[in-house]
Design an enzyme around this catalytic site. Structure first.
Site, PDB file in Angstrom:
ATOM      1  N   HIS A  65     -17.676  -0.120  -4.288  1.00  0.00           N
ATOM      2  CA  HIS A  65     -17.382  -0.478  -2.888  1.00  0.00           C
ATOM      3  C   HIS A  65     -18.385   0.158  -1.920  1.00  0.00           C
ATOM      4  CE1 HIS A  65     -13.500  -2.407  -3.852  1.00  0.00           C
ATOM      5  NE2 HIS A  65     -13.377  -1.442  -4.745  1.00  0.00           N
ATOM      6  N   ARG A 102     -11.373  -1.691   6.059  1.00  0.00           N
ATOM      7  CA  ARG A 102     -12.724  -1.756   5.488  1.00  0.00           C
ATOM      8  C   ARG A 102     -12.768  -2.852   4.439  1.00  0.00           C
ATOM      9  NH1 ARG A 102     -16.295   0.370   1.422  1.00  0.00           N
ATOM     10  NH2 ARG A 102     -18.362   0.792   2.320  1.00  0.00           N
ATOM     11  N   ASN A 138      -7.824  -5.485  -2.998  1.00  0.00           N
ATOM     12  CA  ASN A 138      -8.954  -6.394  -3.166  1.00  0.00           C
ATOM     13  C   ASN A 138      -8.583  -7.772  -2.637  1.00  0.00           C
ATOM     14  OD1 ASN A 138     -10.713  -4.550  -4.410  1.00  0.00           O
ATOM     15  ND2 ASN A 138      -9.961  -5.031  -6.459  1.00  0.00           N
ATOM     16  N   TYR A 348      -9.340   8.404  -6.553  1.00  0.00           N
ATOM     17  CA  TYR A 348      -9.844   8.109  -5.210  1.00  0.00           C
ATOM     18  C   TYR A 348     -10.025   9.383  -4.390  1.00  0.00           C
ATOM     19  CZ  TYR A 348      -9.695   3.016  -5.447  1.00  0.00           C
ATOM     20  OH  TYR A 348      -9.952   1.703  -5.757  1.00  0.00           O
TER      21      TYR A 348
END
Length: 492
Positions: A65, A102, A138, A348
């Protein structure tokens, strides 16, 4: 000005140049030298500071990403789901919560074209009154693998070869030949939706299964869906070549220009829910991230709308430093035992600490908008002003206390420690159903993309045979057509 509470901001710029420490700079054009043509002096602190800052402007790009664009706006509840969750920001219709979103491509590097065939990230940070909630998803509702143990290997297969630094199809085809659960995801990626027209015209999905909990502690498994009000639109392969050759940042430009013109993108949020007592009633595992929940038996329920009405002020501060993590939840929303989600909970946050440092949640774009308090002190680049004497808990000198207990799923877990796959794999059914839902022209485009992928000269006869077998198990006619175009015989 209080020097202990002042935070640097372009809003308080001086009218003249200064060093980072505030000293005035009378010449920002020439280095300090011995005479007109003499060597540069090391004592030119402004020059050294300027070069050193420049040398460190870039931070490690995201391992996935990396290429992305952000925008700000709000989420508004439109339908009451308080019977399903006690989450404060979902408490009643009309409640608004600020958000930052984002969008991103997944595999390719920060400067890559936005027209490549690739999943798109769709991550939303809700700044709620009870802390932040990150819904990190996604534009496709499923994923390639169901167990996070394989995530590093999967990314390595998609990323450029360590030898040639080029993305090579044979590596991807080889890796996923060992993972037939990926076929459902490939039925999206190699479909037309594999290249969205732009970020405004694509769907978003939470992908993983979460848990909603109401005030009585009753849990429901949940899937999140974002639907664009302007519809879903895609680029076909030849269109993507043209658009990408004209502007490699076309999706970022479209998002920025649309918001600047007042044409604010909007998405509706829907959920699907399953009572955990009923999760064994299906021919798939509801915690399997490679599966969708059929909408004819688990209908979509409307929740709210999201509007993006403000562009970010600074790309580095509000895109590169923007950090998401599926572990960041609020009361009323909890994790599930989805194996991939359980892995993401750690991974993450860990990658953000590597990229941005241990205090990344202090950065303005990541910090909660509500009051917060803990004893997580110090560390690299800690810029919170503190004047407490007590940095431990409990203490009779600090009134801080535990918050009220919030409901969590009341499950009792038993079992042996083991590494195994789930019982209900069912790897081919949903991929075949999706292929059969395409019109003939769309089916042919899907087929041709697979012919192209399997025509790589490094791909062996054995590998082609495996993939023909897989797609034949999804749909017999698809397997036959693929074998015919590759001049191979289908083998069930």
């Amino acid at each position: 000005m209080d020097p202990y509470k002042h935070r640097p901001s372009s809003g308080s710029n001086s009218t003249f140049w200064t060093t980072n420490s505030g000293a005035p700079v009378w010449n920002n054009n020439s280095a300090l030298t011995v005479g007109e043509r003499g060597p540069i002096l090391l004592e030119d602190y402004h020059l050294i500071e300027k070069l050193a800052q420049f040398d460190r402007e870039r931070i490690p790009e995201r391992v996935v990403h990396a290429r992305g664009a952000s925008a700000k706006g709000f989420f508004e509840v439109t339908h009451d789901i308080s019977h399903l969750t006690c989450a404060d920001f979902l408490r009643a219709p009309g409640v608004q919560t600020p958000v930052i979103v984002r969008f991103s491509t997944v595999v390719h590097e920060r400067g890559s074209p936005e027209t490549l065939r690739d999943p798109r990230g769709f991550a939303v940070k809700f700044y709620t009154r009870e802390g932040n909630f990150d819904l990190v998803g996604n534009n496709m509702p499923v994923f390639f693998i169901r167990d996070g143990m394989k995530f590093p290997d999967m990314v390595h297969a998609f990323k450029p070869s360590p030898k040639t630094n080029m993305q090579e199809n044979w590596r991807i085809v080889d890796f996923f030949s060992h993972h037939p659960e990926s076929l459902h995801m490939f039925s999206f990626l190699f479909d037309d939706v594999g290249i969205p027209l732009n970020y405004r015209h694509m769907e978003g999905f939470g992908v993983n299964t979460y848990t909603l909990i109401n005030k009585d502690g009753k849990p429901h498994l949940v899937k999140f869906h974002w639907k664009p009000t302007c519809g879903v639109k895609c680029l076909l392969d030849d269109e993507a070549v043209t658009v990408g050759g004209t502007c490699h940042s076309h999706a970022t430009k479209d998002l920025t220009d649309s918001i600047a013109a007042g044409n604010y993108p909007e998405w509706k949020l829907y959920i699907q829910t399953i009572d955990p007592d009923h999760e064994d009633r299906f021919d798939f595992d509801p915690l399997d991230v490679t599966k969708t929940w059929p909408e004819d038996i688990i209908p979509l329920q409307p929740v709210g709308r999201m509007v993006l009405n403000k562009n970010i002020d600074n790309f580095f501060a509000e895109n590169e430093q923007l950090a998401f993590c599926p572990a960041i939840i609020v009361p009323g929303i909890h994790y599930s035992d989805d194996k991939l989600l359980q892995t993401r909970i750690f991974s993450y946050a860990d990658t953000q600490r590597h990229r941005l440092g241990p205090n990344y949640l202090m950065l303005p774009v990541n910090a909660p908008k509500c009051a917060y308090h803990n004893n997580h002190h110090d560390g690299s680049m800690n810029f919170m002003h503190r004047d407490e004497e007590v940095n431990y808990f409990p203490s009779r000198f600090d009134a801080a206390r535990h918050a009220e207990k919030v409901p969590i799923p009341p499950r009792v877990l038993t079992g042996c420690r083991e590494k195994c796959v789930i019982d209900k794999e069912n790897n081919f059914q949903q991929a075949g159903e999706r292929y059969r839902s395409f019109d003939p022209a769309r089916q042919d485009r899907f087929l041709q993309r697979w012919v192209d992928a399997l025509s790589d000269p490094r791909i062996t006869h054995e590998l082609r045979g495996i993939w023909i077998s897989y797609w034949s198990q999804c749909d017999a006619s698809l397997g036959q057509k693929l074998a015919s175009r590759l001049n191979l015989k289908p083998n069930m």
